[in-house]
Design a protein around this motif. Structure first.
Motif, mmCIF file in Angstrom:
data_model
loop_
_atom_site.group_PDB
_atom_site.id
_atom_site.type_symbol
_atom_site.label_atom_id
_atom_site.label_comp_id
_atom_site.label_asym_id
_atom_site.label_seq_id
_atom_site.Cartn_x
_atom_site.Cartn_y
_atom_site.Cartn_z
ATOM 1 N N ALA A 172 51.532 3.946 103.230
ATOM 2 C CA ALA A 172 51.514 5.410 103.174
ATOM 3 C C ALA A 172 50.950 5.987 104.471
ATOM 4 O O ALA A 172 51.463 6.995 104.986
ATOM 5 C CB ALA A 172 50.698 5.879 101.976
ATOM 6 N N ARG A 174 53.580 5.641 107.346
ATOM 7 C CA ARG A 174 54.632 6.658 107.257
ATOM 8 C C ARG A 174 54.126 8.031 107.670
ATOM 9 O O ARG A 174 54.820 8.785 108.364
ATOM 10 C CB ARG A 174 55.187 6.685 105.833
ATOM 11 C CG ARG A 174 56.010 5.454 105.473
ATOM 12 C CD ARG A 174 56.380 5.432 104.005
ATOM 13 N NE ARG A 174 57.305 4.337 103.701
ATOM 14 C CZ ARG A 174 57.609 3.938 102.478
ATOM 15 N NH1 ARG A 174 57.055 4.530 101.424
ATOM 16 N NH2 ARG A 174 58.461 2.946 102.298
ATOM 17 N N LEU A 175 52.898 8.358 107.243
ATOM 18 C CA LEU A 175 52.325 9.654 107.589
ATOM 19 C C LEU A 175 52.086 9.775 109.091
ATOM 20 O O LEU A 175 52.333 10.825 109.690
ATOM 21 C CB LEU A 175 51.009 9.849 106.835
ATOM 22 C CG LEU A 175 50.235 11.143 107.119
ATOM 23 C CD1 LEU A 175 51.052 12.360 106.692
ATOM 24 C CD2 LEU A 175 48.887 11.118 106.404
ATOM 25 N N TYR A 194 56.086 16.839 106.627
ATOM 26 C CA TYR A 194 54.743 16.270 106.659
ATOM 27 C C TYR A 194 54.083 16.274 105.277
ATOM 28 O O TYR A 194 53.426 15.293 104.890
ATOM 29 C CB TYR A 194 53.873 17.054 107.640
ATOM 30 C CG TYR A 194 52.467 16.528 107.777
ATOM 31 C CD1 TYR A 194 52.171 15.507 108.670
ATOM 32 C CD2 TYR A 194 51.424 17.059 107.010
ATOM 33 C CE1 TYR A 194 50.874 15.025 108.801
ATOM 34 C CE2 TYR A 194 50.133 16.578 107.134
ATOM 35 C CZ TYR A 194 49.866 15.562 108.032
ATOM 36 O OH TYR A 194 48.585 15.077 108.140
ATOM 37 N N LEU A 240 54.534 13.363 102.634
ATOM 38 C CA LEU A 240 53.911 12.126 103.113
ATOM 39 C C LEU A 240 52.387 12.229 103.054
ATOM 40 O O LEU A 240 51.697 11.242 102.757
ATOM 41 C CB LEU A 240 54.371 11.828 104.539
ATOM 42 C CG LEU A 240 55.860 11.559 104.700
ATOM 43 C CD1 LEU A 240 56.222 11.425 106.175
ATOM 44 C CD2 LEU A 240 56.275 10.303 103.938
ATOM 45 N N GLU A 261 51.429 11.756 99.435
ATOM 46 C CA GLU A 261 51.558 10.352 99.047
ATOM 47 C C GLU A 261 50.403 9.520 99.591
ATOM 48 O O GLU A 261 49.906 8.615 98.909
ATOM 49 C CB GLU A 261 52.893 9.797 99.563
ATOM 50 C CG GLU A 261 53.149 8.342 99.223
ATOM 51 C CD GLU A 261 53.323 8.070 97.738
ATOM 52 O OE1 GLU A 261 53.242 6.890 97.337
ATOM 53 O OE2 GLU A 261 53.550 9.039 96.979
#
Length: 231
Positions: A122, A125-126, A144, A147, A150
């Motif tokens: 996570a 990806r962020l 944004y 993500l 999440e």
């Protein structure tokens, strides 16, 4: 499925509950991102036309949002987007810090290797997505926020309590309205906050992780409060 008297089987028509859920989801998103402003009137007929539904599912959607404290019902005036205030922000921030402290401490204590992998994924990806499409003027990047949500969800997910995770994320969603204000007020690099938090969690430094996430929440509140005081 439903049956006619002739025993012919025909598909169900879309239910009002399905329509209400669709309107609820779109309204909720627009309130959280600030497209619908605090205090803005939500006239049932206007909302039904704007979001493509009848008045009955629209009222149901607005009632659900009222229960979530994102919409208020005013006698003689109808529905409106719930207002924002410094007092409300300070109260929300305290609640977020308190619940996050428990969730993060338990996650650091009990989270397994699979949880660590979810947190890392996570965060990865962020970290690949910018908060802004443009910084001058500030234009927020819509990619944004999912993500970001999440990432925080996975941080809390190792605590072992579905109720605690749900509580933390409900508060996270309410804070989205204030986060949007903070990003409009000040463009500042905050990526290191997430990185430092991940480092503390993966190294099982519970006290550092608790302190970092508390400061992470408080900084957003300070940015919003300072920007409003400066107006």
């Amino acid at each position: 499925m439903r049956f006619h008297s002739s025993n012919e089987i025909v598909p169900n028509a879309p239910s009002s509950q399905t329509t209400a859920s669709a309107i609820h989801a779109r309204l909720r998103r627009d309130i959280l991102c600030g497209a619908l402003k605090p205090g803005e009137r939500l006239r049932v007929n206007d909302i039904a036309q704007r979001y493509g539904g009848g008045t009955i599912p629209t009222r149901e959607a607005l009632s659900r949002l009222t229960a979530e404290l994102l919409v208020v019902y005013l006698d003689q005036r109808g529905f409106a987007v719930a207002p924002l205030s410094q007092e409300g922000l300070e109260d929300l921030t305290r609640a977020r810090v308190w619940t996050a402290e428990v969730a993060v401490r338990e996650a650091v204590r009990n989270g397994d290797a699979a949880w660590e992998e979810r947190v890392l994924l996570a965060y990865h990806r962020l970290s690949k997505v910018s908060r802004y499409n443009s910084e001058d003027p500030p234009v927020q990047n819509e990619a944004y926020d999912p993500l970001h949500r999440e990432f925080h969800l996975q941080l809390f997910s190792g605590c072992g309590s579905v109720w605690m995770v749900d509580t933390c994320m409900r508060l996270f969603d309410h804070a989205q309205r204030y986060r949007s204000l903070s990003r409009q007020a000040v463009v500042m690099p905050r990526e290191c906050e997430h990185r430092d938090l991940v480092d503390a969690i993966l190294q099982r430094r519970a006290e550092d992780a608790v302190a970092l996430i508390g400061e992470h929440f408080r900084l957003t509140a300070r940015i919003v409060i300072d920007s409003q005081e400066g107006d």
